[in-house]
Scaffold this motif. Structure first.
Motif, PDB file in Angstrom:
ATOM      1  N   TYR A 111       0.834  -1.191   0.000  1.00 53.90           N
ATOM      2  CA  TYR A 111       0.000   0.000   0.000  1.00 53.90           C
ATOM      3  C   TYR A 111       0.876   1.249   0.000  1.00 53.90           C
ATOM      4  CZ  TYR A 111      -3.399  -3.439   1.677  1.00 53.90           C
ATOM      5  OH  TYR A 111      -4.196  -4.546   1.811  1.00 53.90           O
ATOM      6  N   VAL A 112       0.258   2.380  -0.267  1.00 54.61           N
ATOM      7  CA  VAL A 112       0.979   3.648  -0.218  1.00 54.61           C
ATOM      8  C   VAL A 112       1.565   3.875   1.170  1.00 54.61           C
ATOM      9  CG1 VAL A 112       0.719   6.162  -0.337  1.00 54.61           C
ATOM     10  CG2 VAL A 112      -0.370   4.712  -2.065  1.00 54.61           C
ATOM     11  N   LEU A 113       0.805   3.570   2.208  1.00 50.92           N
ATOM     12  CA  LEU A 113       1.292   3.792   3.570  1.00 50.92           C
ATOM     13  C   LEU A 113       2.384   2.804   3.963  1.00 50.92           C
ATOM     14  CD1 LEU A 113      -1.970   4.775   5.507  1.00 50.92           C
ATOM     15  CD2 LEU A 113      -0.134   6.248   4.638  1.00 50.92           C
ATOM     16  N   ASP A 114       2.461   1.658   3.301  1.00 58.31           N
ATOM     17  CA  ASP A 114       3.604   0.763   3.502  1.00 58.31           C
ATOM     18  C   ASP A 114       4.892   1.453   3.050  1.00 58.31           C
ATOM     19  OD1 ASP A 114       1.843  -1.182   4.342  1.00 58.31           O
ATOM     20  OD2 ASP A 114       1.830  -2.244   2.425  1.00 58.31           O
ATOM     21  N   ILE A 115       4.794   2.173   1.953  1.00 56.82           N
ATOM     22  CA  ILE A 115       5.956   2.906   1.431  1.00 56.82           C
ATOM     23  C   ILE A 115       6.341   4.021   2.383  1.00 56.82           C
ATOM     24  CG2 ILE A 115       6.772   4.341  -0.483  1.00 56.82           C
ATOM     25  CD1 ILE A 115       4.844   2.701  -2.283  1.00 56.82           C
ATOM     26  N   ALA A 116       5.338   4.729   2.908  1.00 54.65           N
ATOM     27  CA  ALA A 116       5.617   5.768   3.901  1.00 54.65           C
ATOM     28  C   ALA A 116       6.297   5.162   5.128  1.00 54.65           C
ATOM     29  CB  ALA A 116       4.321   6.471   4.304  1.00 54.65           C
ATOM     30  N   GLY A 117       5.858   3.959   5.515  1.00 53.01           N
ATOM     31  CA  GLY A 117       6.504   3.269   6.633  1.00 53.01           C
ATOM     32  C   GLY A 117       7.955   2.952   6.347  1.00 53.01           C
ATOM     33  N   SER A 118       8.275   2.632   5.097  1.00 54.16           N
ATOM     34  CA  SER A 118       9.659   2.347   4.711  1.00 54.16           C
ATOM     35  C   SER A 118      10.537   3.586   4.838  1.00 54.16           C
ATOM     36  CB  SER A 118       9.706   1.821   3.270  1.00 54.16           C
ATOM     37  OG  SER A 118       8.904   0.674   3.117  1.00 54.16           O
ATOM     38  N   VAL A 119       9.990   4.738   4.443  1.00 57.11           N
ATOM     39  CA  VAL A 119      10.728   5.999   4.582  1.00 57.11           C
ATOM     40  C   VAL A 119      11.006   6.278   6.057  1.00 57.11           C
ATOM     41  CG1 VAL A 119      10.643   8.485   4.200  1.00 57.11           C
ATOM     42  CG2 VAL A 119       9.782   6.920   2.434  1.00 57.11           C
ATOM     43  N   ALA A 120       9.991   6.060   6.894  1.00 55.01           N
ATOM     44  CA  ALA A 120      10.165   6.268   8.335  1.00 55.01           C
ATOM     45  C   ALA A 120      11.205   5.306   8.902  1.00 55.01           C
ATOM     46  CB  ALA A 120       8.830   6.088   9.053  1.00 55.01           C
ATOM     47  N   LEU A 121      11.182   4.064   8.441  1.00 54.85           N
ATOM     48  CA  LEU A 121      12.144   3.068   8.918  1.00 54.85           C
ATOM     49  C   LEU A 121      13.570   3.486   8.592  1.00 54.85           C
ATOM     50  CD1 LEU A 121      12.818   0.258  10.116  1.00 54.85           C
ATOM     51  CD2 LEU A 121      12.521  -0.672   7.798  1.00 54.85           C
ATOM     52  N   LEU A 122      13.818   3.906   7.351  1.00 52.34           N
ATOM     53  CA  LEU A 122      15.167   4.343   6.987  1.00 52.34           C
ATOM     54  C   LEU A 122      15.585   5.547   7.810  1.00 52.34           C
ATOM     55  CD1 LEU A 122      17.665   4.153   5.086  1.00 52.34           C
ATOM     56  CD2 LEU A 122      16.508   5.844   3.645  1.00 52.34           C
ATOM     57  N   THR A 123      14.687   6.508   7.989  1.00 53.64           N
ATOM     58  CA  THR A 123      15.017   7.725   8.737  1.00 53.64           C
ATOM     59  C   THR A 123      15.438   7.395  10.164  1.00 53.64           C
ATOM     60  OG1 THR A 123      13.437   9.003   7.413  1.00 53.64           O
ATOM     61  CG2 THR A 123      14.146   9.956   9.506  1.00 53.64           C
ATOM     62  N   VAL A 124      14.640   6.570  10.837  1.00 51.44           N
ATOM     63  CA  VAL A 124      14.970   6.189  12.216  1.00 51.44           C
ATOM     64  C   VAL A 124      16.261   5.379  12.253  1.00 51.44           C
ATOM     65  CG1 VAL A 124      14.194   4.879  14.232  1.00 51.44           C
ATOM     66  CG2 VAL A 124      12.560   6.265  12.946  1.00 51.44           C
ATOM     67  N   SER A 125      16.463   4.512  11.276  1.00 54.78           N
ATOM     68  CA  SER A 125      17.666   3.680  11.235  1.00 54.78           C
ATOM     69  C   SER A 125      18.926   4.515  11.044  1.00 54.78           C
ATOM     70  CB  SER A 125      17.550   2.640  10.112  1.00 54.78           C
ATOM     71  OG  SER A 125      16.469   1.768  10.340  1.00 54.78           O
ATOM     72  N   VAL A 126      18.843   5.547  10.204  1.00 52.20           N
ATOM     73  CA  VAL A 126      19.992   6.439  10.019  1.00 52.20           C
ATOM     74  C   VAL A 126      20.328   7.137  11.329  1.00 52.20           C
ATOM     75  CG1 VAL A 126      20.782   8.552   8.879  1.00 52.20           C
ATOM     76  CG2 VAL A 126      19.617   6.786   7.549  1.00 52.20           C
ATOM     77  N   ILE A 127      19.306   7.583  12.047  1.00 54.27           N
ATOM     78  CA  ILE A 127      19.530   8.242  13.335  1.00 54.27           C
ATOM     79  C   ILE A 127      20.170   7.281  14.328  1.00 54.27           C
ATOM     80  CG2 ILE A 127      18.389   9.298  15.323  1.00 54.27           C
ATOM     81  CD1 ILE A 127      16.274  10.358  13.354  1.00 54.27           C
ATOM     82  N   VAL A 128      19.640   6.062  14.390  1.00 57.06           N
ATOM     83  CA  VAL A 128      20.198   5.051  15.301  1.00 57.06           C
ATOM     84  C   VAL A 128      21.645   4.738  14.938  1.00 57.06           C
ATOM     85  CG1 VAL A 128      20.042   2.623  16.007  1.00 57.06           C
ATOM     86  CG2 VAL A 128      17.971   4.028  15.896  1.00 57.06           C
ATOM     87  N   ALA A 129      21.923   4.563  13.637  1.00 63.72           N
ATOM     88  CA  ALA A 129      23.288   4.250  13.199  1.00 63.72           C
ATOM     89  C   ALA A 129      24.248   5.388  13.517  1.00 63.72           C
ATOM     90  CB  ALA A 129      23.290   3.954  11.702  1.00 63.72           C
ATOM     91  N   THR A 130      23.787   6.619  13.368  1.00 62.60           N
ATOM     92  CA  THR A 130      24.634   7.774  13.676  1.00 62.60           C
ATOM     93  C   THR A 130      24.960   7.833  15.161  1.00 62.60           C
ATOM     94  OG1 THR A 130      23.658   9.007  11.822  1.00 62.60           O
ATOM     95  CG2 THR A 130      24.813  10.279  13.522  1.00 62.60           C
TER      96      THR A 130
END
Length: 242
Positions: free
Chosen positions: A211-230
């Motif tokens: 779904y469209v919101l699944d894609i939005a969830g993927s964007v959120a996942l990458l964003t949080v993951s970048v913050i965690v990795a940093t």
């Protein structure tokens, strides 16, 4: 390659064999845990209906129309299945390229990858989600129709984990890795890498896999993951300097 580089960190990158063993074990663990979540099919169907209702209110429910459009175009349908099935080759290639050519940013992008796999599993466990091809009336399973691998068992669901889309998630990671490696030396090329997740988003929507919101969830996942990795990298840096 010197023998020492197989086991010890050199030039800012980890030892080759050590890194290979770590990634292999990590992804085997992820695959086992991933297969164990999303088993509540009744909850997955209920979540899918709720998501459809939310998208309808927000006028984001374009899955059926894009799926109908692709279902009437066999050539594009075949190409979409190739993109859907072979994206792992791109992920592996980007990881190898960054490891060999861009050691300065390798640890950051690898930490982001590890964070993504760790963070997505609780979401799959808490919010199992049926994909449109099963939950959306009249949707055509494009991958099952044109699958060049011809593996029937692959089309039979064993778990429902549509939210977020990791096809889009991993393509976003690829774009992030390329952008991180090239943004200073080749900015135009770095920005062009983001075309890959846009393509993947179109593919998963039109094939009725997300779904469209699944894609939005993927964007959120990458964003949080970048913050965690940093934060992870800064913590390790402060410990090493102490």
């Amino acid at each position: 390659m010197k023998a020492a580089a197989l086991f010890r960190s050199t030039g800012g990158r980890p030892g080759v064999l050590v890194e290979l063993a770590f990634l292999l074990l990590w992804f085997l663990l992820f695959a086992r845990l991933d297969a164990a979540v999303g088993k509540d099919f009744a909850a997955a169907d209920a979540h899918a209906l709720a998501l459809q209702s939310l998208e309808h209110v927000a006028q984001l429910d374009i899955e059926r129309s894009t799926n109908d459009w692709l279902a009437g175009r066999p050539v594009l349908g075949h190409l979409a299945v190739y993109v859907y099935r072979l994206y792992y080759v791109v992920v592996a290639g980007v990881l190898l390229w960054v490891f060999v050519r861009h050691a300065a940013v390798y640890r950051q992008v690898r930490r982001t990858m590890v964070a993504m796999t760790a963070l997505v599993l609780p979401v799959y466990w808490a919010v199992p989600m049926s994909p449109p091809r099963f939950a959306l009336p009249g949707a055509v399973d494009i991958v099952a129709r044109y699958d060049f691998l011809d593996v029937e068992s692959w089309t039979k669901p064993t778990h429902y984990t549509a939210m977020p889309s990791m096809h889009v998630g991993w393509s976003l990671w690829c774009a992030y890795a390329v952008w991180t490696a090239l943004r200073d030396s080749h900015p135009r090329l770095a920005w062009s890498a983001w075309a890959f997740p846009l393509l993947m988003a179109a593919v998963v929507l039109a094939t009725a896999n997300h779904y469209v919101l699944d894609i939005a969830g993927s964007v959120a996942l990458l964003t949080v993951s970048v913050i965690v990795a940093t934060l992870w990298g800064r913590l390790r840096g402060s410990r090493n300097s102490a």
